[in-house]
Scaffold this motif. Structure first.
Motif, PDB file in Angstrom:
ATOM      1  N   GLY A  62       0.820  -1.204   0.000  1.00 22.76           N
ATOM      2  CA  GLY A  62       0.000   0.000   0.000  1.00 22.76           C
ATOM      3  C   GLY A  62       0.851   1.249   0.000  1.00 22.76           C
ATOM      4  N   PRO A  63       0.245   2.411   0.260  1.00 24.01           N
ATOM      5  CA  PRO A  63       0.940   3.706   0.168  1.00 24.01           C
ATOM      6  C   PRO A  63       2.085   3.843   1.154  1.00 24.01           C
ATOM      7  CG  PRO A  63      -1.426   4.015   0.134  1.00 24.01           C
ATOM      8  CD  PRO A  63      -1.201   2.597   0.513  1.00 24.01           C
ATOM      9  N   LEU A 153      -1.644  -0.176  -5.862  1.00 28.65           N
ATOM     10  CA  LEU A 153      -0.717   0.676  -6.589  1.00 28.65           C
ATOM     11  C   LEU A 153      -0.967   2.142  -6.286  1.00 28.65           C
ATOM     12  CD1 LEU A 153      -0.911  -1.105 -10.080  1.00 28.65           C
ATOM     13  CD2 LEU A 153       0.724  -1.519  -8.243  1.00 28.65           C
ATOM     14  N   ASP A 154       0.094   2.899  -6.270  1.00 30.08           N
ATOM     15  CA  ASP A 154      -0.036   4.338  -6.056  1.00 30.08           C
ATOM     16  C   ASP A 154      -0.770   4.961  -7.224  1.00 30.08           C
ATOM     17  OD1 ASP A 154       1.410   4.047  -3.735  1.00 30.08           O
ATOM     18  OD2 ASP A 154       3.344   4.593  -4.657  1.00 30.08           O
ATOM     19  N   GLY A 155      -1.598   5.954  -6.880  1.00 29.74           N
ATOM     20  CA  GLY A 155      -2.283   6.699  -7.918  1.00 29.74           C
ATOM     21  C   GLY A 155      -3.487   6.019  -8.489  1.00 29.74           C
ATOM     22  N   VAL A 156      -3.813   4.832  -7.967  1.00 28.08           N
ATOM     23  CA  VAL A 156      -4.980   4.114  -8.472  1.00 28.08           C
ATOM     24  C   VAL A 156      -6.126   4.311  -7.490  1.00 28.08           C
ATOM     25  CG1 VAL A 156      -5.935   1.872  -9.083  1.00 28.08           C
ATOM     26  CG2 VAL A 156      -3.555   2.428  -9.661  1.00 28.08           C
ATOM     27  N   ARG A 157      -7.275   4.612  -8.026  1.00 31.29           N
ATOM     28  CA  ARG A 157      -8.450   4.787  -7.175  1.00 31.29           C
ATOM     29  C   ARG A 157      -9.184   3.452  -7.094  1.00 31.29           C
ATOM     30  NH1 ARG A 157     -13.243   9.309  -7.982  1.00 31.29           N
ATOM     31  NH2 ARG A 157     -14.436   8.732  -6.096  1.00 31.29           N
ATOM     32  N   TYR A 158      -9.231   2.899  -5.899  1.00 24.96           N
ATOM     33  CA  TYR A 158      -9.859   1.596  -5.691  1.00 24.96           C
ATOM     34  C   TYR A 158     -11.284   1.765  -5.177  1.00 24.96           C
ATOM     35  CZ  TYR A 158      -5.269  -0.426  -6.403  1.00 24.96           C
ATOM     36  OH  TYR A 158      -4.064  -0.803  -6.951  1.00 24.96           O
ATOM     37  N   PRO A 159     -12.099   0.747  -5.342  1.00 26.54           N
ATOM     38  CA  PRO A 159     -13.490   0.839  -4.891  1.00 26.54           C
ATOM     39  C   PRO A 159     -13.572   1.052  -3.372  1.00 26.54           C
ATOM     40  CG  PRO A 159     -13.223  -0.980  -6.421  1.00 26.54           C
ATOM     41  CD  PRO A 159     -11.847  -0.504  -6.082  1.00 26.54           C
ATOM     42  N   GLU A 160     -14.728   1.541  -2.994  1.00 28.16           N
ATOM     43  CA  GLU A 160     -14.983   1.789  -1.567  1.00 28.16           C
ATOM     44  C   GLU A 160     -14.918   0.486  -0.797  1.00 28.16           C
ATOM     45  OE1 GLU A 160     -18.506   3.674   1.280  1.00 28.16           O
ATOM     46  OE2 GLU A 160     -18.689   3.708  -0.911  1.00 28.16           O
ATOM     47  N   GLY A 161     -14.268   0.518   0.358  1.00 26.10           N
ATOM     48  CA  GLY A 161     -14.131  -0.655   1.211  1.00 26.10           C
ATOM     49  C   GLY A 161     -12.794  -1.332   1.081  1.00 26.10           C
ATOM     50  N   TYR A 162     -12.057  -1.029  -0.019  1.00 23.90           N
ATOM     51  CA  TYR A 162     -10.730  -1.622  -0.172  1.00 23.90           C
ATOM     52  C   TYR A 162      -9.797  -1.041   0.891  1.00 23.90           C
ATOM     53  CZ  TYR A 162     -11.462  -3.927  -4.712  1.00 23.90           C
ATOM     54  OH  TYR A 162     -11.870  -4.761  -5.705  1.00 23.90           O
TER      55      TYR A 162
END
Length: 536
Positions: A62-63, A153-162
């Protein structure tokens, strides 16, 4: 930890697990490797020990972590037909949503070689909804390696709850379900795949074939290729000429009952070689087709006709005796020696010609003046015209007789067929010339003409009738001039005057005549003129 809950989940796995467990106690690897305390408790193989209380764990991604991806991979040892993959993710009481958020976004990959993602096929990809911690994906594939993959991955918008921070992966059990035996399907792994599935491989759930053996089609490969097609996917057209117009074998493309007449080869795709024909090209052409053209590959017939000297549709029969040439339409000469048959091709008399004939086919008679074998014998020069070309017989010229006119007339005869007689007046009684009756040495006294058949003219006698009878002769003989005296004359040549009775001259003359001529008839004639006179 709530072991009852874990057992419940594990029991849920086993309640639906009817296929074989392909992954238990197999080799596993993972990355990034967890570096915290109690590292041995989180090894990759924990997910395969069938103990839900022992789990594998990787470093977080993660970040706030240098690692952005995570993977775990099991090596099944060989390629199996896989039905499903069941994953039991770590559950912490009161943190189920967090754990599902860590679990979310994963994907499953299956590979048959080295297990890399590049060579793998995607089996399952998680969507925006958070997955249950006890998750089963139906993954009907063949493979040896099964890989769990996730990323933050950095800069990727993941779905809510991830979960983004401290996203640890903790797999307590991974069960790869399938059949250990090849060529079977169904949840008991006991039903054989349809017999014409390629490589004996079928869908592990319903038995449908992925591919068919050559020559078969349909979902279960129970249908043969349509007429005229064969091979892989029934995509190859039959090419050959099968016997009785049969279709080729739907599997091999070959003609099971052999080739049509005139064809050969594994697929009956090759015409018979020249000079052969028929089924399997086992028959030889006659070799007598016109201008050496090939015979019909199917029937053996000579479609363009026969070379001279041969007949029938396949030109296998020589012309009947006495005939030759194209179509056997020409008749042999009847003059071959000993009546032998001529050559069926050329009409030549092989042993030569009979008497009187010449030429290679013995159809020409001898030239004038010759006869016999090879026209080598000259006709007799005594033939009236030419001789017969076979035996030399001829009509003879005058003076000759015999079959070949080689015999002169017998003495005393001459002329055509020696039918004429010589005059008998040739000098010294020689015979006349047998051709024309001429007396070659001349005539006897008293005769003239070539054939000496003419007496001297009255008043002449002797050789060539050149002497004149005495003047007092009434007549003189043509041969010697002996006279019959006129009245009043007497003597051999009637040169003496009239006789008188008692005449001395007459008596002397009479005595002289008697001495000269001894023939009484002559004496009578001589004295006849004076017989009317008396001598006294």
């Amino acid at each position: 930890m709530n072991f009852d809950r874990i057992y419940f989940y594990l029991a849920g796995i086993f309640q639906v697990l009817t296929y074989d467990d392909l992954s238990q106690h197999k080799s596993a690897t993972q990355a990034p490797i967890y570096t915290g305390v109690s590292v041995p408790l989180y090894e990759a193989s924990n997910a395969l020990d069938r103990n839900p209380t022992t789990c594998m764990r990787t470093e977080n991604i993660g970040p706030n972590s240098p690692d952005k991806i995570v993977w775990w991979k099991v090596d099944l040892g060989r390629i199996y037909r896989i039905y499903s993959v069941n994953i039991l993710f770590k559950l912490y009481p009161g943190y189920e949503i967090r754990q599902r958020g860590r679990f979310a976004g994963f994907s499953l990959h299956v590979s048959t070689n080295d297990g890399s993602l590049q060579s793998s096929s995607l089996c399952y990809k998680d969507g925006p909804e958070l997955p249950p911690l006890n998750f089963t994906a139906v993954c009907i594939q063949s493979g040896r390696y099964v890989t769990f993959y996730n990323e933050r991955l950095d800069g990727v918008r993941y779905p809510e709850g991830y979960e983004f921070v401290n996203a640890f992966t903790e797999l307590c059990e991974v069960v790869v379900e399938g059949c250990t035996k090849p060529g079977v399907y169904g949840n008991s792994c006991e039903t054989p795949c349809p017999i014409h599935c390629k490589n004996n491989d079928c869908n592990i759930k319903n038995g449908t074939c992925y591919e068919c053996d050559p020559g078969w089609k349909g979902t279960t490969c129970q249908i043969t290729c349509g007429k005229g097609w064969y091979g892989e996917n029934c995509s190859q057209p039959c090419e050959g000429s099968c016997r009785d117009n049969a279709t080729c074998n739907h599997v091999t493309g070959q003609c099971d009952d052999g080739c049509e007449a005139g064809w050969t080869g594994s697929f009956c795709e090759k015409e018979c070689a020249n000079e052969t024909f028929g089924f399997e090209c086992t028959n030889n052409c006659s070799g007598n087709c016109l201008n050496d053209s090939p015979c019909n590959k199917r029937t053996g017939h000579c479609d363009r006709g026969c070379n001279p000297g041969y007949a029938d549709t396949d030109c296998s029969r020589e012309c009947s005796s006495g005939y030759f040439g194209t179509g056997c339409r020409e008749k042999c000469s009847s003059h071959c020696i000993n009546n032998t048959a001529c050559n069926h091709v050329s009409g030549i008399c092989p042993n030569g010609c009979g008497n009187g004939y010449m030429g290679t086919q013995c159809n020409s008679t001898c030239k004038g003046g010759f006869y016999g074998n090879n026209c080598s014998l000259p006709c007799s020069p005594n033939c009236k015209e030419t001789c017969h070309h076979t035996d030399g017989l001829c009509s003879c010229k005058a003076g000759w007789i015999g079959s070949f006119c080689n015999k002169e007339c017998l003495p005393g005869h001459f002329g055509v067929a020696c039918r004429e007689s010589c005059s008998g007046n040739c000098v010294n009684n020689t015979t006349c010339y047998h051709i024309n009756g001429v007396c070659l040495s001349g005539c006897q006294n008293g005769y003239i003409g070539h054939q000496c058949n003419q007496s001297c003219k009255e008043g002449y006698y002797g050789r060539n009738c050149s002497r004149v009878c005495p003047p007092n002769c009434k007549t003189c003989r043509n041969t010697d001039g002996l006279c019959t005296c006129m009245e009043g004359w007497m003597g051999y040549d009637c040169s003496y005057g009239r006789c008188s009775i008692g005449s001395e001259y007459g008596l002397k003359h009479l005595l002289l005549i008697k001495r000269i001529l001894s023939i009484s008839s002559v004496k009578k004639k001589i004295i006849k003129p004076c017989q009317t006179h008396s001598i006294g």
